[in-house]
Write an enzyme that holds these catalytic residues in place. Structure first.
Site, PDB file in Angstrom:
ATOM      1  CG  HIS A 119      -4.531  12.259  14.535  1.00 46.41           C
ATOM      2  ND1 HIS A 119      -3.995  11.598  13.444  1.00 46.41           N
ATOM      3  CD2 HIS A 119      -4.965  13.461  14.072  1.00 46.41           C
ATOM      4  CE1 HIS A 119      -4.131  12.369  12.357  1.00 46.41           C
ATOM      5  NE2 HIS A 119      -4.702  13.490  12.706  1.00 46.41           N
ATOM      6  CD  GLU A 164      -0.128  16.960  10.437  1.00 45.42           C
ATOM      7  OE1 GLU A 164      -0.812  17.926  10.796  1.00 45.42           O
ATOM      8  OE2 GLU A 164      -0.142  16.526   9.286  1.00 45.42           O
ATOM      9  CG  ASN A 291       1.054  13.437   8.142  1.00 49.84           C
ATOM     10  OD1 ASN A 291       1.371  12.274   7.903  1.00 49.84           O
ATOM     11  ND2 ASN A 291       0.271  13.767   9.157  1.00 49.84           N
ATOM     12  CE1 TYR A 293      -1.614  16.311   5.018  1.00 48.28           C
ATOM     13  CE2 TYR A 293      -3.272  16.160   3.281  1.00 48.28           C
ATOM     14  CZ  TYR A 293      -2.748  15.725   4.478  1.00 48.28           C
ATOM     15  OH  TYR A 293      -3.363  14.690   5.151  1.00 48.28           O
ATOM     16  CD  GLU A 362      -2.488  12.790   8.050  1.00 49.07           C
ATOM     17  OE1 GLU A 362      -2.804  13.894   7.573  1.00 49.07           O
ATOM     18  OE2 GLU A 362      -2.552  12.534   9.267  1.00 49.07           O
TER      19      GLU A 362
END
Ligand SMILES: N#[N+]C[C@@H]1[C@@H](O)[C@H](O)[C@@H](O)[C@@H]2O[C@H]12
Length: 455
Positions: A119, A164, A291, A293, A362
């Site tokens: 990460h 990511e 993930n 958002y 996420e």
């Protein structure tokens, strides 16, 4: 109303450099983020991860909070510079011992440990030797993965190789707003390739090590929408989806890079010379972590002229593609709130790999929290964002998409990369002066939602 499967995994997520602190303790050596955070002007307020949430010393308290929230799983990352401090060579047993303590504490509380191996905290000596622009870093990552899997395979429930890689490559080596802060334009795609190669080599190494735990990768996928059906705007959306999504999804799930992206960036020849790597990159995996958002509405620049494709393409939203403000509500990050985009990206991956289990690894939002006179944090904005995206997960399940779990970002307020501690994503507040933890309204909501859905 559709109910979630009984075995649906409800979790929370964090990352080593963002919460651990103790950056020079028990054998840990500097990562690129230690270096980047100390570079003047790179991180808001000159913040660093030196102390962060002091999770290195307080992990037992944090696991107990998760148990009280009733989550099934905890996604945390192992810091490479704690386990193999120089990136290659000597193994730091104290580092492995720390993560064993975290995992065992989770298991004692009935919380499944999900580990992310990378990460973003790359050991600095590897960056000094070329970082992700160098093929040798991919090989070093595979060896680090093997070491960690061999040492902790008996206590880890699932393994995620990379978090990511788009950010590592495009923000780290093109936009320069993440470590190592390079602005090398389309050479950032070389970093993307070596990250993906490292992923494939690591999967092969962990499979060879044996063990039954599922192996996967986590991608930040961009729900992309064209501002209009004009040819120019559709072209802009193609570019954004290509560089933001298909540059990673295609090699992982189709065993081939998207030709249009390579043509856009003038990298066709470079990748053709490395086509033998694709079989490794496409090594079968057990799940994909997503993930999510926000969704992005994009258009061609006003003049409709695309600049020369050989020019650097730092990140989507560069001079070829502009992001359109649709007037939707935004979080403190300036990201528009589009819960339906979560279903879109899940469907996009499912179409590429029908039946491959999917996890939302996420999802969350930053808001300027206020602490009330009673010490509570009534973060209604974050609660509302969370509820809307949990309902999007329900919609995905109702549509028959193989969504197997959801990890809220984040358990704790933490070091938000270039934004330092200015942006809070936690469902649990951290007072950085006292390190006191306070479950926010959003954390109580998540607890009650999970309990209700579990029945
Ligand atoms: N920004 N933001 C919040 C969050 C970041 O804190 C995580 O470390 C990344 O995996 C991903 O970018 C998402």
């Amino acid at each position: 109303m559709t109910t979630f499967p009984a075995d649906f995994v409800w979790g929370t997520a964090t990352a080593s450099y963002q919460i651990e602190g103790a950056v020079a303790e028990d054998g840990r050596r500097p990562s690129t983020w230690d270096t980047f955070a100390r570079t003047p002007g790179k991180v808001w307020n000159g913040d660093t991860g030196d102390v962060a949430c002091d999770h290195y010393h307080r992990f037992a308290e944090d696991v107990a909070i998760m148990a009280d929230l009733g989550v099934d799983a905890y996604r945390f990352s192992v810091a490479w510079p704690r386990v193999v401090p120089e990136g290659t060579g000597a193994v730091n047993q104290a580092g492995l011992d720390f993560y064993r303590r975290v995992a065992e504490t989770c298991l004692e509380h009935g919380v499944q440990p999900y580990v992310t191996l990378y990460h973003w905290d790359l050991p600095q000596p590897l960056e000094d030797a070329g970082g992700w622009l160098s093929r040798s870093t991919a090989e070093a990552f595979a060896e680090y993965a093997r070491i960690t899997h061999e040492a902790l395979g008996d206590v880890i429930g699932s393994w995620i190789t990379l978090n990511e890689p788009w950010c590592s490559a495009l923000l780290g080596y093109a936009a320069g707003v993440h470590a190592p802060g390079q602005q090398l334009g389309t050479r950032s795609l070389e970093a993307a390739h070596h990250l993906l190669l490292g992923h494939g080599l690591a999967v092969q190494a962990m499979r060879a090590d044996g063990g039954e735990a599922p192996l996967g990768i986590t991608l930040n996928l961009h729900a992309v929408r064209a501002a209009s059906d004009s040819e120019a705007d559709l072209e802009a959306a193609r570019r954004y989806d290509g560089l933001g999504n298909r540059l990673f999804l295609d090699p992982l799930l189709r065993g081939a890079y998207p030709e249009d992206v390579l043509a856009d960036t003038g990298t066709t020849e470079w990748f053709a010379e490395r086509s033998d790597d694709l079989a490794t990159i496409a090594e079968p995996i057990d799940f994909i972590g997503i993930n999510y958002y926000s969704a992005h509405t994009v258009a061609a620049p006003e003049d409709g002229r695309f600049s020369d494709p050989s020019l650097p393409t730092p990140t989507p939203g560069s001079e070829r593609v502009v992001t359109v403000d649709t007037g939707a509500e935004k979080t403190q990050m300036g990201w528009e709130i589009h819960p339906d985009g979560l279903v879109d990206v899940l469907a996009q991956v499912h179409a590429l790999a029908p039946g491959l289990p999917l996890y939302v690894t996420e999802n969350g939002s930053a808001w300027p929290d206020e602490v009330g006179p009673d010490g509570r944090v009534e973060d209604e904005d974050r609660r509302r964002y969370l509820e809307a995206h949990l309902e999007a997960c329900r919609e995905a399940v109702a549509r028959g998409l193989p969504l197997k779990g959801y990890f809220c970002w984040s358990l704790l307020d933490n070091f938000e990369w270039a934004f330092g501690y200015d942006r809070r994503f936690g469902i649990v507040r951290v007072d950085y002066e006292t390190q006191q933890r306070t479950v926010k309204r959003s954390g109580e909501f998540y607890r009650d939602f999970v309990a209700r859905e579990r029945g």
